[in-house]
Design a protein around this motif. Sequence first.
Motif, PDB file in Angstrom:
ATOM      1  N   VAL A 193      21.943 -34.117  40.463  1.00  0.00           N
ATOM      2  CA  VAL A 193      22.334 -33.655  39.978  1.00  0.00           C
ATOM      3  C   VAL A 193      23.379 -32.283  39.768  1.00  0.00           C
ATOM      4  O   VAL A 193      22.207 -32.053  38.760  1.00  0.00           O
ATOM      5  N   ILE A 194      24.111 -31.793  40.227  1.00  0.00           N
ATOM      6  CA  ILE A 194      24.029 -30.716  39.513  1.00  0.00           C
ATOM      7  C   ILE A 194      25.370 -29.905  39.005  1.00  0.00           C
ATOM      8  O   ILE A 194      26.788 -30.423  40.129  1.00  0.00           O
ATOM      9  N   ILE A 195      26.263 -29.879  37.764  1.00  0.00           N
ATOM     10  CA  ILE A 195      27.070 -28.877  37.806  1.00  0.00           C
ATOM     11  C   ILE A 195      27.670 -28.157  37.467  1.00  0.00           C
ATOM     12  O   ILE A 195      26.705 -27.215  37.383  1.00  0.00           O
ATOM     13  N   GLY A 196      28.474 -27.752  38.932  1.00  0.00           N
ATOM     14  CA  GLY A 196      29.166 -26.591  39.359  1.00  0.00           C
ATOM     15  C   GLY A 196      29.069 -25.789  39.523  1.00  0.00           C
ATOM     16  O   GLY A 196      29.043 -25.422  37.429  1.00  0.00           O
ATOM     17  N   TRP A 197      28.456 -24.464  39.416  1.00  0.00           N
ATOM     18  CA  TRP A 197      28.121 -23.078  39.080  1.00  0.00           C
ATOM     19  C   TRP A 197      29.098 -22.832  37.817  1.00  0.00           C
ATOM     20  O   TRP A 197      30.282 -22.351  38.178  1.00  0.00           O
ATOM     21  N   GLY A 198      28.905 -22.431  36.973  1.00  0.00           N
ATOM     22  CA  GLY A 198      29.349 -22.491  35.855  1.00  0.00           C
ATOM     23  C   GLY A 198      31.332 -23.220  35.816  1.00  0.00           C
ATOM     24  O   GLY A 198      31.392 -22.470  34.680  1.00  0.00           O
ATOM     25  N   SER A 199      31.218 -24.193  36.294  1.00  0.00           N
ATOM     26  CA  SER A 199      32.084 -25.186  36.018  1.00  0.00           C
ATOM     27  C   SER A 199      32.105 -25.835  34.030  1.00  0.00           C
ATOM     28  O   SER A 199      33.225 -26.082  33.238  1.00  0.00           O
ATOM     29  N   ILE A 231      16.906 -35.418  37.728  1.00  0.00           N
ATOM     30  CA  ILE A 231      17.097 -34.494  37.290  1.00  0.00           C
ATOM     31  C   ILE A 231      18.564 -33.619  37.149  1.00  0.00           C
ATOM     32  O   ILE A 231      19.233 -34.055  38.093  1.00  0.00           O
ATOM     33  N   ILE A 232      19.163 -32.720  36.303  1.00  0.00           N
ATOM     34  CA  ILE A 232      20.217 -32.914  35.761  1.00  0.00           C
ATOM     35  C   ILE A 232      19.877 -31.103  35.887  1.00  0.00           C
ATOM     36  O   ILE A 232      19.602 -30.405  35.210  1.00  0.00           O
ATOM     37  N   VAL A 233      21.059 -30.363  36.679  1.00  0.00           N
ATOM     38  CA  VAL A 233      20.790 -28.540  36.200  1.00  0.00           C
ATOM     39  C   VAL A 233      22.941 -28.948  35.893  1.00  0.00           C
ATOM     40  O   VAL A 233      23.723 -28.453  36.277  1.00  0.00           O
ATOM     41  N   VAL A 234      22.539 -27.758  34.686  1.00  0.00           N
ATOM     42  CA  VAL A 234      23.487 -27.173  34.466  1.00  0.00           C
ATOM     43  C   VAL A 234      23.417 -25.964  33.446  1.00  0.00           C
ATOM     44  O   VAL A 234      22.835 -25.085  33.353  1.00  0.00           O
ATOM     45  N   SER A 235      24.680 -25.049  34.312  1.00  0.00           N
ATOM     46  CA  SER A 235      24.616 -23.969  34.008  1.00  0.00           C
ATOM     47  C   SER A 235      25.772 -23.045  33.410  1.00  0.00           C
ATOM     48  O   SER A 235      27.054 -23.571  33.190  1.00  0.00           O
ATOM     49  N   TYR A 236      25.378 -22.259  32.336  1.00  0.00           N
ATOM     50  CA  TYR A 236      26.476 -21.748  31.731  1.00  0.00           C
ATOM     51  C   TYR A 236      26.356 -20.422  30.844  1.00  0.00           C
ATOM     52  O   TYR A 236      25.611 -19.275  31.319  1.00  0.00           O
ATOM     53  N   TRP A 237      27.141 -19.836  30.162  1.00  0.00           N
ATOM     54  CA  TRP A 237      27.230 -18.618  30.351  1.00  0.00           C
ATOM     55  C   TRP A 237      26.210 -18.403  28.557  1.00  0.00           C
ATOM     56  O   TRP A 237      27.232 -19.064  27.568  1.00  0.00           O
ATOM     57  N   PRO A 238      25.063 -17.664  28.451  1.00  0.00           N
ATOM     58  CA  PRO A 238      25.105 -17.818  26.475  1.00  0.00           C
ATOM     59  C   PRO A 238      25.880 -17.194  25.246  1.00  0.00           C
ATOM     60  O   PRO A 238      26.536 -16.217  26.565  1.00  0.00           O
ATOM     61  N   ALA A 239      25.452 -17.542  24.476  1.00  0.00           N
ATOM     62  CA  ALA A 239      26.026 -16.839  23.075  1.00  0.00           C
ATOM     63  C   ALA A 239      25.483 -15.624  23.918  1.00  0.00           C
ATOM     64  O   ALA A 239      26.746 -14.558  22.732  1.00  0.00           O
ATOM     65  N   LYS A 240      24.677 -14.796  23.857  1.00  0.00           N
ATOM     66  CA  LYS A 240      24.098 -13.737  23.753  1.00  0.00           C
ATOM     67  C   LYS A 240      25.521 -12.388  24.518  1.00  0.00           C
ATOM     68  O   LYS A 240      25.390 -11.575  24.351  1.00  0.00           O
ATOM     69  N   TRP A 241      26.252 -13.741  25.224  1.00  0.00           N
ATOM     70  CA  TRP A 241      26.820 -12.065  26.143  1.00  0.00           C
ATOM     71  C   TRP A 241      28.462 -12.411  25.709  1.00  0.00           C
ATOM     72  O   TRP A 241      29.187 -11.479  26.157  1.00  0.00           O
ATOM     73  N   MET A 242      28.444 -12.574  24.639  1.00  0.00           N
ATOM     74  CA  MET A 242      29.507 -12.939  23.939  1.00  0.00           C
ATOM     75  C   MET A 242      30.357 -11.762  22.758  1.00  0.00           C
ATOM     76  O   MET A 242      29.419 -11.945  22.103  1.00  0.00           O
ATOM     77  N   ARG A 243      31.126 -10.791  23.541  1.00  0.00           N
ATOM     78  CA  ARG A 243      31.414  -9.453  23.117  1.00  0.00           C
ATOM     79  C   ARG A 243      32.184  -9.795  21.180  1.00  0.00           C
ATOM     80  O   ARG A 243      32.206  -8.609  21.000  1.00  0.00           O
ATOM     81  N   LEU A 244      32.769 -10.836  21.817  1.00  0.00           N
ATOM     82  CA  LEU A 244      33.835 -10.937  20.137  1.00  0.00           C
ATOM     83  C   LEU A 244      33.127 -12.040  19.307  1.00  0.00           C
ATOM     84  O   LEU A 244      31.678 -12.289  19.586  1.00  0.00           O
TER      85      LEU A 244
END
Length: 219
Positions: free
Chosen positions: A107-113, A139-152
């Motif tokens: 299962v792939i949790i769609g890109w960035g969702s 297998i499951i694949v989850v894409s996400y935004w890493p905390a290091k990208w957060m500017r605030l």
Amino acid sequence: MAKIDRILYDERKEYFNDEHNKHLYRWEKEFVKRYFSKVKTIYITAVGGGRELYGFHKLGFDVSGCEYNSLFRKNGNEFFKRENLPLSIEPVERDDFPELNKTYDAVIIGWGSYIHIKGRNVRVNMLRKASKALEKDGIIVVSYWPAKWMRLNSKRLEKVGNFFARLRGNETVERGDCLDPEFVRFYHSDEIKDELNEAGFDLFEYREDEFGVAIGKKR
């Protein structure tokens, strides 16, 4: 939030562009080479205009998928007809995983969702439903935004956000929650691991170079 998503995403023309929907990203191709050697069937959520379905079908996988945005579904299904492909995009409620009548190898949790789902309980519940759709050791694949990208400052946002949430009786604000302008959430790797673990998955790899990607296996 669903209304805001629709307004913003309905304006993003790339999801309605056939050429955009005909390729996979480099990091997607990488995890296919590394982890999908035994995978034959894949279910993908939040497929937008059909990009992931098209790409994985062209790689030889048996794929199915869903999308809650009706305009994306309509465009994607028309795109598949133009390409003479035996694919279709199924409807689903926002932040949910559909009940399926078969199981899949991956299962792939769609890109960035995943970053747009507010509330840990909502996310974990969706992952649990995804687990039911997987074969043993799936297998499951989850894409996400890493905390290091957060500017605030995430701690300050959490503190201020919860102050106003209590005043208005709204849901709790979690560390990493942000409006940009739609709701997004930035993750530390341990948070992804904990949510996957609670849903019945063991995290065996994550990467945060080009994009945050977590790979888990069903227990």
